[in-house]
Each structure stands twice: as C-alpha cells, then as structure tokens.
Design a protein around this motif. Sequence first.
Motif, short mmCIF file in Angstrom:
data_model
loop_
_atom_site.label_atom_id
_atom_site.label_comp_id
_atom_site.label_asym_id
_atom_site.label_seq_id
_atom_site.Cartn_x
_atom_site.Cartn_y
_atom_site.Cartn_z
N ASP A 23 0.83 -1.20 0.00
CA ASP A 23 0.00 0.00 0.00
C ASP A 23 0.86 1.25 0.00
OD1 ASP A 23 -2.30 -1.55 0.03
OD2 ASP A 23 -2.49 -1.49 2.21
N VAL A 24 1.97 1.22 0.74
CA VAL A 24 2.89 2.36 0.78
C VAL A 24 3.52 2.56 -0.60
CG1 VAL A 24 5.06 3.22 1.78
CG2 VAL A 24 3.33 2.15 3.25
N HIS A 25 3.92 1.46 -1.25
CA HIS A 25 4.52 1.55 -2.58
C HIS A 25 3.53 2.13 -3.59
CE1 HIS A 25 7.10 0.58 -5.98
NE2 HIS A 25 6.00 0.17 -6.58
N VAL A 26 2.32 1.59 -3.61
CA VAL A 26 1.30 2.07 -4.54
C VAL A 26 1.02 3.55 -4.28
CG1 VAL A 26 -1.14 1.87 -5.20
CG2 VAL A 26 0.26 -0.19 -4.97
N GLY A 27 0.92 3.93 -3.02
CA GLY A 27 0.69 5.34 -2.68
C GLY A 27 1.83 6.23 -3.14
N SER A 28 3.06 5.75 -3.02
CA SER A 28 4.20 6.56 -3.46
C SER A 28 4.18 6.73 -4.98
CB SER A 28 5.52 5.95 -3.00
OG SER A 28 5.86 4.81 -3.74
N ARG A 29 3.69 5.72 -5.70
CA ARG A 29 3.57 5.83 -7.16
C ARG A 29 2.47 6.82 -7.55
NH1 ARG A 29 7.63 4.21 -10.23
NH2 ARG A 29 6.17 3.70 -11.88
N VAL A 30 1.38 6.86 -6.75
CA VAL A 30 0.33 7.86 -6.98
C VAL A 30 0.94 9.24 -6.80
CG1 VAL A 30 -1.82 8.84 -6.07
CG2 VAL A 30 -1.60 6.35 -6.32
N ARG A 31 1.67 9.45 -5.70
CA ARG A 31 2.30 10.74 -5.43
C ARG A 31 3.28 11.13 -6.53
NH1 ARG A 31 5.25 9.58 -1.41
NH2 ARG A 31 3.61 9.65 0.14
N LEU A 32 4.10 10.15 -6.97
CA LEU A 32 5.07 10.41 -8.03
C LEU A 32 4.38 10.92 -9.29
CD1 LEU A 32 7.94 10.18 -9.28
CD2 LEU A 32 7.34 7.83 -9.86
N ARG A 33 3.37 10.22 -9.74
CA ARG A 33 2.69 10.60 -10.98
C ARG A 33 1.97 11.94 -10.82
NH1 ARG A 33 2.99 10.84 -16.29
NH2 ARG A 33 0.92 10.94 -17.21
N ARG A 34 1.31 12.13 -9.69
CA ARG A 34 0.60 13.39 -9.45
C ARG A 34 1.60 14.55 -9.50
NH1 ARG A 34 0.49 16.48 -5.33
NH2 ARG A 34 1.27 14.97 -3.83
N THR A 35 2.74 14.36 -8.86
CA THR A 35 3.77 15.41 -8.81
C THR A 35 4.35 15.66 -10.19
OG1 THR A 35 4.27 14.70 -6.56
CG2 THR A 35 5.87 16.14 -7.61
N LEU A 36 4.61 14.58 -10.94
CA LEU A 36 5.14 14.75 -12.30
C LEU A 36 4.18 15.56 -13.18
CD1 LEU A 36 6.69 11.25 -13.07
CD2 LEU A 36 7.90 13.43 -12.88
N LEU A 37 2.90 15.41 -12.93
CA LEU A 37 1.90 16.16 -13.70
C LEU A 37 1.71 17.58 -13.16
CD1 LEU A 37 -0.85 13.43 -14.16
CD2 LEU A 37 0.75 14.28 -15.89
N GLY A 38 2.34 17.88 -12.02
CA GLY A 38 2.19 19.20 -11.42
C GLY A 38 0.80 19.41 -10.84
N MET A 39 0.18 18.32 -10.41
CA MET A 39 -1.19 18.35 -9.89
C MET A 39 -1.16 18.36 -8.37
SD MET A 39 -4.17 15.47 -10.56
CE MET A 39 -4.26 15.72 -12.30
N SER A 40 -1.99 19.19 -7.76
CA SER A 40 -2.06 19.23 -6.30
C SER A 40 -2.92 18.08 -5.79
CB SER A 40 -2.67 20.56 -5.84
OG SER A 40 -4.04 20.62 -6.20
N GLN A 41 -2.78 17.78 -4.52
CA GLN A 41 -3.63 16.76 -3.90
C GLN A 41 -5.09 17.19 -3.98
OE1 GLN A 41 -1.85 16.47 0.01
NE2 GLN A 41 -0.70 14.64 -0.58
N GLU A 42 -5.33 18.47 -3.85
CA GLU A 42 -6.69 19.00 -3.91
C GLU A 42 -7.31 18.77 -5.29
OE1 GLU A 42 -9.15 22.98 -2.57
OE2 GLU A 42 -6.98 23.10 -2.83
#
Length: 155
Positions: A23-42
């Motif tokens: 779950d931690v790995h999958v979550g880190s991949r979500v964060r990585l992709r979101r960040t690469l896209l320049g997308m906020s958590q919001e």
Amino acid sequence: MLMEEVAERNATSEREHRPSPIDVHVGSRVRLRRTLLGMSQEKLGEALGLTFQQVQKYERGVNRIGASRLFDLARVLDVPVSFFFDDMPDAMGANPAVGGRRSGGYGLSEAQEGFDDDTLHRRETLELVRAYYRITDPAVRKRVFDLIKSLAPAE
C-alpha cells in the motif's frame, strides 16, 4: 495472565494499523505521478470526488486503495493500472502461496537495473521531467533528450 493478554492484544492491534508495504509503494507511485503532472492533492481529490486528506492517506499508504479507485486514479493520472506496481522490490511482490515466486508474470514490471528508485523522488528529477514535457515542439524535445544522453557517461 490478564496483563499478558492486554500486551498481546496491543501488539496485534499495532500490527493491524501499520500500513502494508505494498500500500505504501502504490501510494508513493500515486504521489510520483501526481507530482510529475504538477497536480495538487486537492485537484486530484476533486477529479476523484475525494478530499485532499483522503488523497494524502492514499499516498502515505495509510488507507488501502480499492480496485475501482485504482482504476479511477489510473484514468485521471493517465497511466495504466500496472504503473502503480512498477519498480516494486522483489521481496514485496513475492507470494509464498506460489513458492515465493515474484508476481512479475501478472503485469508487475521488473525494476530497472542500476536505477535507484530514490532518484525518481528527488525534486531536481521532477522539475527536469516537468520542464522537458513543457517543450511543445517534438523535434526540440528529441534534441534535448539526445543532448542529455550524450552528456551522460557511457553505460
């Protein structure tokens, strides 16, 4: 005897609340992709109908991401579902039920040899990738790519 039962119950409770490494790995991949896209958590939360706090919990692995939510995340982040399992360490993907064999045959890609996963999480790497993809002319982007490759030491 009662104290031993309480101690055992607390130890079991603590184990149950610790996030799964997967779950931690999958979550880190979500964060990585979101960040690469320049997308906020919001913004990601809005696209999924979630609060940014829920996105935070997914990214930390505190809350497990269900199959339908993973499918929605893949759609919003424009990646295949398998992206979230890429670069998973061998030990994490091992399944004792099938002789300890890694689940690589089920769509999980192997980690790239010689590539430190930590490199992907550096701010410098993320800024470089974002800047690269902001180059709109494919010919210029290709020339930048070739330039960077030519500057790197031979493998």
